[in-house]
Structure formats: C-alpha cells, structure tokens
Design an enzyme around this catalytic site. Structure first.
Site, PDB file in Angstrom:
ATOM      1  N   GLU A  68       0.813  -1.222   0.000  1.00  0.00           N
ATOM      2  CA  GLU A  68       0.000   0.000   0.000  1.00  0.00           C
ATOM      3  C   GLU A  68       0.844   1.269   0.000  1.00  0.00           C
ATOM      4  O   GLU A  68       0.539   2.237  -0.692  1.00  0.00           O
ATOM      5  CB  GLU A  68      -0.942   0.033   1.219  1.00  0.00           C
ATOM      6  CG  GLU A  68      -2.145  -0.876   1.097  1.00  0.00           C
ATOM      7  CD  GLU A  68      -1.881  -2.279   1.602  1.00  0.00           C
ATOM      8  OE1 GLU A  68      -0.754  -2.546   2.067  1.00  0.00           O
ATOM      9  OE2 GLU A  68      -2.805  -3.113   1.539  1.00  0.00           O
ATOM     10  N   HIS A  76      -9.622  -4.836  11.613  1.00  0.00           N
ATOM     11  CA  HIS A  76     -10.364  -4.719  10.359  1.00  0.00           C
ATOM     12  C   HIS A  76     -11.729  -4.062  10.542  1.00  0.00           C
ATOM     13  O   HIS A  76     -12.555  -4.119   9.643  1.00  0.00           O
ATOM     14  CB  HIS A  76     -10.557  -6.100   9.705  1.00  0.00           C
ATOM     15  CG  HIS A  76      -9.307  -6.668   9.123  1.00  0.00           C
ATOM     16  ND1 HIS A  76      -8.256  -7.089   9.889  1.00  0.00           N
ATOM     17  CD2 HIS A  76      -8.931  -6.865   7.835  1.00  0.00           C
ATOM     18  CE1 HIS A  76      -7.287  -7.544   9.111  1.00  0.00           C
ATOM     19  NE2 HIS A  76      -7.659  -7.413   7.858  1.00  0.00           N
TER      20      HIS A  76
END
Lengths: 342, 452
Positions: free
Chosen positions: B188, B257
C-alpha cells in the site's frame, strides 16, 4: 553493471589522462563548471542569509554534491521528470528554475516559487518538470515511480529521475518502489546520493548493505556505483542509465559517492565527523576544482574563469536582492490553494 | 571593499549566543569555507565558516563574549592590502524588515466554519430509477468515468483478474484492459505513493484499498503527499485522485479490520471526504469524486455493498460533493448520520414515529466539506440534535457537528446535543460483544428520548 568508482579515484586533480569514461567536450565542461559554480555560490549565499535570520526553519545545503545533479541534468532531455528530497536547491537550479524564485521562496516571500507557502523543502515547477522538493524521507521515491508510471501510461519515452539519500535508502517504501518499478518496467532512474551521513548517522551505522548500488539486485534492477565528485563520470553513468530506461528496459539504480561539506541542516553541529575529513575532501576531491583543473589543462584561462565567476556572482546577488526586497505573502494567501477551484 | 562578518543564527530558535573562540586572528587570510570561529548556541557549539575570502582585518567581539545578538558585526573582513575601517559599515546588522512588521489581522473564521448561504436548494430530480446494489453503483460509477476520461484508471489489490476482493470492480478489466485496471502487489505504501506521483502529472488514479484499514500503511502519502502538495506548490501541482474502499465495521473480523476513518481524514485540509449510504449516493458521489480536481476519500461500507436501493438510470446522474440530503423530513429532532448509520437513523425514526416523535434525518453524504448550512437550517426548525456514527466518540464527526451547531445555532437549541457513536473500545470479535459495541436504532431512540 559492476563498475566501482569510489569517490576520488577518478577525481584526481591533475589528470585528464586518468579518465576511464567518455569525457565531456570542453564546451560541455565549461557549462558544467558554470552550473556547479552557480549552485555552490547560491548555497553559500543561502547559508549566509540563514545566519542573518532571513531564512528560517530547515535549510539543507547542497554544497559538495554539485557534480551529481549537473552530470545527470546534462544527460537528460526535455520532458524528463525530476523529483528529490528536501535537499533540493541544487536540483532546482540545475533544472533551470529561476534563482530569484528559489531564493525568494527560501526567504518566505510572495514572489517565491511556491508563493512563500512551501519553503526550502517544498518547491515545484511543472514547466521545468521538477516535482519537488519533499520533506518526508523516502516519500519521493514512491512518488518518483509514479512519475515514471505516468510516462509509461501516456506512451512517451520520457524518464523519471528520482533522487534520494543513502539514509532514505533504508526506508521500506524504497524497496516497495524497487519492486513496483521492476514489476511494471517503469522508466525510473533511481539516484542514491550517498553523502555518507543520514543526518548524524554514517552509512556504515545505518545500512547492513555495504553496496547500495546492489540494493535493486533482488528485483533485477541493474546498478552502478559512480564517483559523484566527477561530473564526467556522473554524466557517463547517467547516459547509460537513462538510455536503459528510455528503451523500455525498466528501472536503473545509480549510487553516487558524494559528500556534503555542510551540516545536515543549518543547525547541525556536525560532531559526528572530524573536521579533517571535510577538509581533506574539500582539498583533494572538490567537484568544482576538479573541472577547473580539467578546463585549465584544456586551455581555459583566468579571464574566462573570472568572467564565469562574475556572472554567477551577479545572478546570486540579484536573486538575493530580489528575495530580500520582495513582500511577504498577503494574509489572504493563507486560504488560497488549499483546494483546486476554491 | 570591507565586509562585516555578522553573528550568525545557527538554529531556528537562536537569538543570541556566546562567541566561544576565534580560530583566526587579525591579519590572517581567510578562504571561503574555512572555520573562523566557534559559537555556543542554545543547542550546541557550532563552527562558523567564512563565506567570503579576504583578510581578517579587525575582530570586533572578543572570544568569550556572551549574549552576542544575532546579526551583530563580530569582525571586519578586508581585501588583501586594504585599509581596515574602525567600525562596521553603516546599515550592517540591520534587522530583516519583515521580522519587525506586525502581522496583519488574519481572517476571523476558517473556511471550515463558514456557512454557505445556499442551504436548501432542492435536489435535482433525476427521474426514473431502478433498484441496484451499492456494489453495482460503485462499479457503474467507475466504468462511466473511465469511458468518459482516458486519464482515469483503477489500481489496487485484486482489482483486475480477481474482479475485486469485494467484487466492486467486477467486469472492469474486461472492458478497459490491464493498462487501466491494474493489480497491485500487497504494498500500500508503495502503490499509493506511485498513484500520487502519477496524479501530480495530471493523471486521475482511483486507488482501491481492499479495506480502509490498510490505508494506514499509506496515510503518509494521502496526507503529506496528496493533500498538501497543491498548497505547498503555490497552486502549481494538484493531485486529482480518489482513495476508496470499505470503511467502518465489517462483521466479525476483529479490531484491526473494523474501524471508521471518517474523523481521521476529515481532519485534513486539502482532502475531501465523502461517505455514501444508498446506491444513488454511491454512484453520484463516486462519479463526482473521480471528476474532482482534488484528492477525495470515498468511505464505502462492506455491509452496504449488497444492499439494494433505487438509483437514477440517467446516464449523466451525478451528485454534488459538499451537499447533504434530508432523507426524512421531520420537525421534532434533527438526526445527522452518514454511511451505514443513515440506515440506523432511518430505522430509529420509524420507531420514534410510533411514539409520536417526528424526526428529521440528514444523510451527510459528504463529511468534508461539511454541509453545515443544511444541518443548521434543520436545527433551527427542530431545536434538537442527535448525531449517529459507527466511529469512536472522542473527537469524532459527532463532536464536530455538535460544535458547528453550538457556534451557529446555539440560541435555537432547546436541549444539549447528544452523540450516538460506536463504543470507545477496539472492536471485539465475539458476536454478542460486537453488537454491543455498535450503534443500534434503539440507542438513537434513547438518545432522542432524553432531549425531546
């Protein structure tokens, strides 16, 4: 890809005969001398203005490293994009950005290249294909492969010259960028300016890798170590690297062995190295003295040098006067340029 | 010509220092770069290097002197053979004029708190609708914009061959090819930086984060590279790009998450942040985000991906960024929500209606720039405010909304604003605990009951 010139080996002061790379013509050497001298004098003046309180904050000088950017710039073509760290004044002058606008940005004036809102570390010129000027160590490497990505996306043969220091070479995103650039065959020349110290930490104390030019090997990125104090060596390596990228072969890594004479920034007391180390490199391996000696051997006389010196001094003096006398940004500038179109 | 050597400032904070030592004496030749003196600053002992060449004609400040102000002449440098003046030249040591100038009054209000006058323009009627999922709406938005503009491309993990980790990019590879729908390795930080660099040249990347949780790996580029470059370049370089992905709580995936980043990104000048709830929101806002010349964060929601809503079929359908929607008009209390919490608020409004309380529900659609005008207009009508969000309460979006209302409509309030938010804990895994941590319609009903 395995040539190893450590700094100074091809930078001896007296010999053109010892050059082991294609040299520059006398005219090109003269241009290189002039360009390097402009950076040197500009940076000395910036240091002086900092001392006078006219430049605030961080100010990272390029003195000692001039051959790197000048040698590379001479190998580039119009349209090639450049990006670097916060030690960016040399790159900007080499790219042909207006010394007035650069100096005025250093002093935080409305006439600065970023209208006084960027400062020493944050300047850009779309016209000159200079994409900053980045204050976060290593960030410009991922951005730099983005410039290369854009070249490829648009189907041009332009390349991205992405500079970073040996300190930044340890950042995770640098390795991510190596992988992405190799994976997508991006036309990116990675240039590690190894000036031996990341702030106060020597490269030996920071990198387990003892050959930074090999850091791209796991991804098949060819690399070379280059004497970054020898503008001809830089130029020859740059030509090879750029040709490799332009031909669509993916990225290339150059490690420039260079040295910064001044501290990391202006407020660096530089206790991590001996004064004698700085003096020795200054006396024996100075990149500008080196070219001066080559030019002398080629018949350039004192009057020519004097003329170049005078011209450079005038440009720097003019930029300084401009930077000192330009107004500060209007308070209304606070809210402009936050968002496009507002 | 004689040159005054001035006491230098050797750090950003130094105003004076001690001239600890002279390394040169009067009559010595000095060359550029040579150390001529040592100075003790507020931080360290520093060496002073000569800038100009010449002969040290006269030392004005002897070594050992303390409290020497910056810019005081400390020595005079002359050319070889030149007479030494007794005093520094007039005008030396002058203080930089700008430093004395009083700052002019800055603008009193910030752009964020300014309330636009265009509060209640009616929303355009886009005509016929059809029921589609939020997932389809997002895909259709990207496809429409990619057809419209060659510079738009999508990159991210599993966006191409896998057809999207959550199938949002389904079919895009087939239509646009691998040049414009690009699978990225799990990197990322690297690919977000790469996309931002490409945007600086004028391309319009859509960066998909598999979930917004992973945008933390790349947050330096989102904030320091994308959001600030237009400002730092004096308007020369912009980053026309979109960062999108599912945000907020998913189901049973634990703390790393499941979290909301609305407050994180909404904090940053230079970014726009949108958070669609319905399919129409998703399609209209994502199209606007892709066309916007600024970096825009699109906070989607995994739970909503499969939900169906009516969405205009008009090919040109698009929504303005910065405009909230009144999903349910009412007169007794204003409930402000975004993303999945709009559903929570709408369910609560139904329950409240059974109790005879007529709630107005505002779907923010955009978090930044906040449509303060619509909120204020509503509160002036209802005199009561409840905010609903899944994110944590502290420094959350509810806190900002409440503050805006206090600043702009304090006199209209009949009761203190109430926040409904996710609990101030990392998201637990166990099903019962997870449910306890997230706002439910009855929480909103309870909050409203306190103040109505």
């Amino acid at each position: 890809m395995t040539e190893q010139n450590t700094m100074g080996q091809s930078g001896s002061a007296d010999a053109t005969a010892g050059r082991n790379h294609p040299g520059l013509t006398a005219d090109q050497l003269k241009q290189a001398y002039y360009d390097m001298l402009l950076i040197r004098r500009f940076e000395e003046k910036a240091g002086q203005l900092y001392g006078m309180g006219l430049i605030g904050g961080f100010c990272h000088l390029y003195i000692g490293q001039e051959a790197v950017v000048v040698g590379l710039q001479m190998a580039q073509k119009d349209g090639d994009k450049v990006i670097t760290s916060y030690r960016d004044h040399g790159q900007m002058l080499a790219a042909g950005m207006d010394p007035r606008g650069v100096m005025a940005e250093l002093t935080g004036r409305a006439t600065g290249l970023s209208h006084g809102k960027g400062g020493s570390m944050h300047m850009f010129s779309r016209e000159k294909n200079f994409y900053g000027g980045h204050g976060i160590v290593g960030a410009q490497v991922a951005l730099g492969i983005g410039l290369a990505f854009a070249n490829k996306y648009r189907g041009t043969d332009e390349v991205s010259i992405t500079y970073f220091g040996e300190g930044a070479s340890n950042q995770g995103q640098v390795f991510e960028s190596f992988n992405l650039a190799a994976l997508h065959k991006l036309p990116c020349v990675f240039v590690i300016e190894n000036n031996r110290y990341g702030m106060g930490t020597s490269v030996e104390r920071a990198s387990a890798s003892k050959a930074l030019w090999k850091n791209g090997e796991p991804w098949g990125i060819p690399g070379r170590q280059v004497d970054g104090m020898d503008v001809e060596a830089v130029n020859a390596a740059a030509k090879e690297a750029i040709a490799h990228c332009r031909a669509g072969n993916g990225p290339y890594l150059l490690e420039m062995s260079t040295y910064r004479y001044r501290g990391h920034s202006m407020s660096d007391p530089a206790k991590y190295r001996q004064r004698s180390e700085v003096d020795e490199i200054r006396q024996k391996h100075d990149p500008i003295d080196h070219v001066r000696n080559l030019l002398k051997a080629a018949g350039v006389d004192d009057a020519d040098f004097k003329e170049m010196e005078t011209k450079v001094k005038e440009i720097v003096a003019d930029a300084t006067e401009f930077a000192k006398t330009s107004p500060e940004p209007d308070p209304s500038e606070l809210f402009t340029d936050v968002l496009v179109g507002e | 010509m004689a040159i005054d050597i001035l006491m230098p400032a050797l750090s950003p904070t130094m105003t004076e220092g001690k001239l600890a030592k002279w390394n040169k004496k009067e009559g010595d030749t000095v060359s550029s770069g040579e150390v001529i003196a040592e100075i003790e600053t507020d931080k360290a002992t520093m060496e002073v290097e000569a800038v100009d060449e010449g002969v040290l004609g006269k030392i004005l400040v002897p070594e050992g002197t303390e409290g020497v102000s910056v810019n005081t002449p400390i020595a005079i440098l002359v050319e070889e053979g030149e007479a030494v003046p007794d005093a520094p030249s007039a005008g030396s040591g002058e203080v930089h004029p700008a430093a004395e100038e009083k700052p002019k009054a800055a603008a009193a209000t910030t752009a964020v708190t300014a309330v636009s006058a265009a509060a209640s323009e009616p929303e355009k009627d886009w005509g016929e609708t059809s029921e589609i999922t939020v997932r389809e709406a997002l895909r259709d938005a990207m496809a429409a914009e990619m057809r419209r503009d060659e510079d738009v491309f999508l990159l991210g993990e599993e966006v191409a061959q896998y057809q999207g980790a959550y199938k949002v990019s389904q079919g895009l590879l087939d239509e646009f090819g691998e040049k414009r729908v690009i699978d990225m390795p799990i990197t990322e930080h690297g690919f977000t930086g790469m996309a931002t660099g490409a945007a600086m040249t004028g391309l319009k990347p859509i960066v998909e984060f598999m979930t917004m949780n992973f945008s933390l790996q790349a947050i330096d580029h989102i904030i320091n590279s994308a959001a600030k470059t237009h400002y730092m370049s004096g308007g020369q370089i912009s980053c026309p790009m979109v960062f999108r992905g599912p945000n907020g709580a998913a189901a049973r995936v634990g703390a790393q998450h499941s979290q909301c980043f609305a407050s994180w990104y909404a904090h940053v000048p230079g970014l726009k942040v949108v958070a669609p709830w319905s399919a129409a929101d998703a399609k209209g806002l994502l199209r606007a985000a892709i066309r916007d010349p600024n970096p825009v964060i699109v906070l989607e929601n995994e739970i909503l991906y499969g939900q169906k809503f009516p969405c205009p079929v008009d090919e040109d359908f698009i929504l303005p960024i910065g405009k909230a929607k009144i999903e349910r008009p009412g007169k007794d209390v204003t409930i402000v929500a975004f993303s999945i919490s709009v559903g929570t608020a709408m369910a609560a409004a139904e329950l409240l209606a059974e109790k005879g309380i007529d709630a107005e529900v505002i779907n923010l659609r955009t978090i930044r720039p906040l449509d303060t005008a619509t909120i204020i207009e509503s509160v002036k009508k209802t005199s009561r405010l409840v905010t609903v969000e899944e994110g944590w309460p502290f420094a959350g979006i509810g806190a900002e909304i409440a503050m805006q209302v206090i600043e702009h409509a304090f006199d209209w309030l009949d009761a203190p604003p109430v926040r409904v938010a996710g609990l101030d804990v990392p998201m637990p895994f166990a099903a019962n605990l997870e449910k306890l941590a997230l706002p439910q319609p009855d929480w909103v009903v309870d909050a409203v009951s306190k103040i109505v």
